[in-house]
Design a protein around this motif. Structure first.
Motif, PDB file in Angstrom:
ATOM      1  N   ASN A  97       1.108  -1.427  -0.035  1.00 29.86           N
ATOM      2  CA  ASN A  97       0.102   0.118   0.206  1.00 29.86           C
ATOM      3  C   ASN A  97       1.031   1.132  -0.069  1.00 29.86           C
ATOM      4  N   LYS A  98       2.469   1.375  -0.123  1.00 23.77           N
ATOM      5  CA  LYS A  98       3.051   2.013  -0.281  1.00 23.77           C
ATOM      6  C   LYS A  98       3.164   2.452  -1.499  1.00 23.77           C
ATOM      7  N   LYS A  99       3.786   3.788  -2.416  1.00 18.41           N
ATOM      8  CA  LYS A  99       4.591   3.570  -3.611  1.00 18.41           C
ATOM      9  C   LYS A  99       5.710   3.767  -3.314  1.00 18.41           C
ATOM     10  N   ILE A 100       6.471   3.154  -4.726  1.00 24.49           N
ATOM     11  CA  ILE A 100       8.149   3.036  -3.971  1.00 24.49           C
ATOM     12  C   ILE A 100       8.482   3.786  -5.383  1.00 24.49           C
ATOM     13  N   LEU A 131      14.419   5.849 -16.386  1.00 23.72           N
ATOM     14  CA  LEU A 131      13.204   6.733 -15.398  1.00 23.72           C
ATOM     15  C   LEU A 131      12.891   6.585 -14.415  1.00 23.72           C
ATOM     16  N   ASN A 132      13.030   7.795 -13.913  1.00 21.60           N
ATOM     17  CA  ASN A 132      12.583   7.113 -12.332  1.00 21.60           C
ATOM     18  C   ASN A 132      10.937   7.628 -12.103  1.00 21.60           C
ATOM     19  N   ILE A 133      10.404   6.514 -12.266  1.00 20.93           N
ATOM     20  CA  ILE A 133       8.897   6.551 -11.863  1.00 20.93           C
ATOM     21  C   ILE A 133       8.655   6.065 -10.165  1.00 20.93           C
ATOM     22  N   ALA A 134       6.931   6.938  -9.735  1.00 22.09           N
ATOM     23  CA  ALA A 134       7.075   6.549  -8.764  1.00 22.09           C
ATOM     24  C   ALA A 134       5.196   5.523  -9.035  1.00 22.09           C
ATOM     25  N   CYS A 135       5.251   4.922  -8.117  1.00 19.14           N
ATOM     26  CA  CYS A 135       4.188   3.852  -8.340  1.00 19.14           C
ATOM     27  C   CYS A 135       4.131   2.663  -7.056  1.00 19.14           C
ATOM     28  N   LEU A 136       2.908   2.062  -7.093  1.00 21.53           N
ATOM     29  CA  LEU A 136       2.603   1.199  -6.502  1.00 21.53           C
ATOM     30  C   LEU A 136       3.270  -0.142  -6.355  1.00 21.53           C
ATOM     31  N   LEU A 153      13.421  15.342 -37.152  1.00 24.98           N
ATOM     32  CA  LEU A 153      14.590  16.373 -37.239  1.00 24.98           C
ATOM     33  C   LEU A 153      14.504  17.450 -36.195  1.00 24.98           C
ATOM     34  N   ASN A 154      15.468  17.236 -35.461  1.00 23.97           N
ATOM     35  CA  ASN A 154      15.789  18.469 -34.650  1.00 23.97           C
ATOM     36  C   ASN A 154      14.876  18.827 -33.690  1.00 23.97           C
ATOM     37  N   HIS A 155      14.324  17.576 -33.534  1.00 18.77           N
ATOM     38  CA  HIS A 155      12.983  17.559 -32.917  1.00 18.77           C
ATOM     39  C   HIS A 155      13.116  16.057 -31.622  1.00 18.77           C
ATOM     40  N   SER A 156      13.034  16.531 -30.550  1.00 16.54           N
ATOM     41  CA  SER A 156      12.642  15.240 -29.401  1.00 16.54           C
ATOM     42  C   SER A 156      11.789  14.885 -28.417  1.00 16.54           C
ATOM     43  N   VAL A 157      11.837  14.123 -28.067  1.00 16.37           N
ATOM     44  CA  VAL A 157      10.987  13.568 -27.417  1.00 16.37           C
ATOM     45  C   VAL A 157      10.500  13.925 -25.635  1.00 16.37           C
ATOM     46  N   HIS A 158      10.018  13.982 -25.313  1.00 14.23           N
ATOM     47  CA  HIS A 158      10.271  14.788 -23.367  1.00 14.23           C
ATOM     48  C   HIS A 158       9.554  14.227 -22.973  1.00 14.23           C
ATOM     49  N   VAL A 159       9.845  13.917 -21.423  1.00 12.96           N
ATOM     50  CA  VAL A 159       9.526  12.819 -20.214  1.00 12.96           C
ATOM     51  C   VAL A 159       7.556  12.854 -20.549  1.00 12.96           C
ATOM     52  N   SER A 160       7.100  13.979 -20.574  1.00  7.99           N
ATOM     53  CA  SER A 160       5.532  14.270 -20.515  1.00  7.99           C
ATOM     54  C   SER A 160       5.050  13.709 -22.006  1.00  7.99           C
ATOM     55  N   ASP A 161       5.788  13.517 -23.398  1.00  5.23           N
ATOM     56  CA  ASP A 161       5.158  12.410 -24.432  1.00  5.23           C
ATOM     57  C   ASP A 161       4.787  11.489 -24.521  1.00  5.23           C
ATOM     58  N   LEU A 162       5.777  10.495 -22.925  1.00  2.34           N
ATOM     59  CA  LEU A 162       5.501   9.426 -22.764  1.00  2.34           C
ATOM     60  C   LEU A 162       4.396   8.395 -22.189  1.00  2.34           C
ATOM     61  N   ASN A 163       4.146   7.273 -22.814  1.00  2.00           N
ATOM     62  CA  ASN A 163       2.729   6.758 -22.690  1.00  2.00           C
ATOM     63  C   ASN A 163       3.085   6.373 -21.592  1.00  2.00           C
ATOM     64  N   LEU A 164       2.405   6.277 -19.985  1.00  3.26           N
ATOM     65  CA  LEU A 164       2.967   6.278 -19.254  1.00  3.26           C
ATOM     66  C   LEU A 164       1.895   4.934 -18.076  1.00  3.26           C
ATOM     67  N   LYS A 166      -0.684   2.772 -16.126  1.00  3.02           N
ATOM     68  CA  LYS A 166      -1.546   3.230 -15.552  1.00  3.02           C
ATOM     69  C   LYS A 166      -1.225   3.020 -14.058  1.00  3.02           C
ATOM     70  N   GLY A 167      -1.775   4.105 -13.476  1.00  2.00           N
ATOM     71  CA  GLY A 167      -0.887   4.772 -12.096  1.00  2.00           C
ATOM     72  C   GLY A 167       0.851   4.333 -11.940  1.00  2.00           C
ATOM     73  N   VAL A 168       1.377   4.959 -12.776  1.00  6.05           N
ATOM     74  CA  VAL A 168       2.981   5.135 -12.701  1.00  6.05           C
ATOM     75  C   VAL A 168       3.454   7.113 -13.295  1.00  6.05           C
ATOM     76  N   GLU A 169       3.565   7.313 -12.510  1.00  2.00           N
ATOM     77  CA  GLU A 169       4.065   8.476 -12.736  1.00  2.00           C
ATOM     78  C   GLU A 169       5.499   9.129 -12.344  1.00  2.00           C
ATOM     79  N   ALA A 170       5.928   9.449 -13.296  1.00  2.00           N
ATOM     80  CA  ALA A 170       7.420  10.023 -13.509  1.00  2.00           C
ATOM     81  C   ALA A 170       7.720  10.838 -12.180  1.00  2.00           C
TER      82      ALA A 170
END
Length: 217
Positions: A97-100, A131-136, A153-164, A166-170
């Motif tokens: 019951n505690k997030k890790i 990636l550092n994450i927090a979840c149960l 070209l010359n574009h980036s993928v950011h953490v906010s673009d990732l499809n995490l 369910k229950g997982v957050e950066a």
């Protein structure tokens, strides 16, 4: 993937006791969290081969401690400076019951069909490999997939673009703005283009300088 390993209680402590354990093919370790820390030792060869598996570092592990099983996470381990020998290992008990907080690997897919690669000749640069994450504990993924199929070209993928999952957050400060991967023209290609442009400009200047000299004759 379910990963299980066996250990026994360790009574002897100290540098001398740990040295004797290692000589006998065992690895001293500790399990902490929840209750009092527990001193353990494990078979070296089994542990060494387990540590070479990616999933072992980002999974809930089942530790069979003298017949009693409990859920743990790998938290740290030390290797010998030049031998392929595990010196010590640390595990943390998991509470359902505690997030890790964990660091999980990133798996990059579809790099070969990214427009920046396929159409523009760019190369993918992996700025982050995990990636550092927090979840149960029940929601902990073995890895997080990064789809590069639309990266130009010359574009980036950011953490906010990732499809995490369910229950997982950066986890982290302003982590959403952090760059995960980018696609750029290879450095050598840029330098070659700049050199060609400089040579063309120099040739043009030389030609322009030669014209007045020809008229003066």
């Amino acid at each position: 993937m379910k990963i299980e390993l066996s250990a026994i209680f360790r009574k002897a402590q100290g540098t001398g006791a740990s040295r004797r354990l290692r000589k006998s093919g065992r690895v001293p370790g500790i399990v902490y969290g929840g209750v009092e820390p527990t001193l353990i030792d494990l078979d070296h060869n089994n542990l060494y081969h387990s540590l070479r598996k990616e999933a072992f570092h980002a999974s809930i592990l089942t530790l069979d401690l003298d017949g009693k099983k409990e859920q743990v996470l790998l938290r740290d381990f030390q290797m010998h400076p030049f031998r392929q020998q595990v010196q010590h290992i640390d595990f943390q008990r998991v509470e359902a019951n505690k997030k890790i907080h964990m660091k999980v690997p990133l798996h990059f897919i579809n790099a070969d069909i990214a427009p920046g690669v396929k159409l523009s000749g760019g190369i993918i640069s992996h700025v982050m490999n995990d990636l550092n994450i927090a979840c149960l504990a029940a929601d902990l993924p073995e890895f997080i997939e990064v789809d590069l199929s639309t990266l130009a070209l010359n574009h980036s993928v950011h953490v906010s673009d990732l499809n995490l999952p369910k229950g997982v957050e950066a986890a982290g400060v302003h982590i959403g703005d952090a760059v995960v991967a980018t696609v750029q023209v290879p450095r050598g290609a840029i330098e070659a283009e700049a050199l060609a442009a400089a040579e063309a400009a120099a040739a043009g200047d030389a030609k322009a300088a030669a014209k007045p000299a020809a008229k003066s004759k």
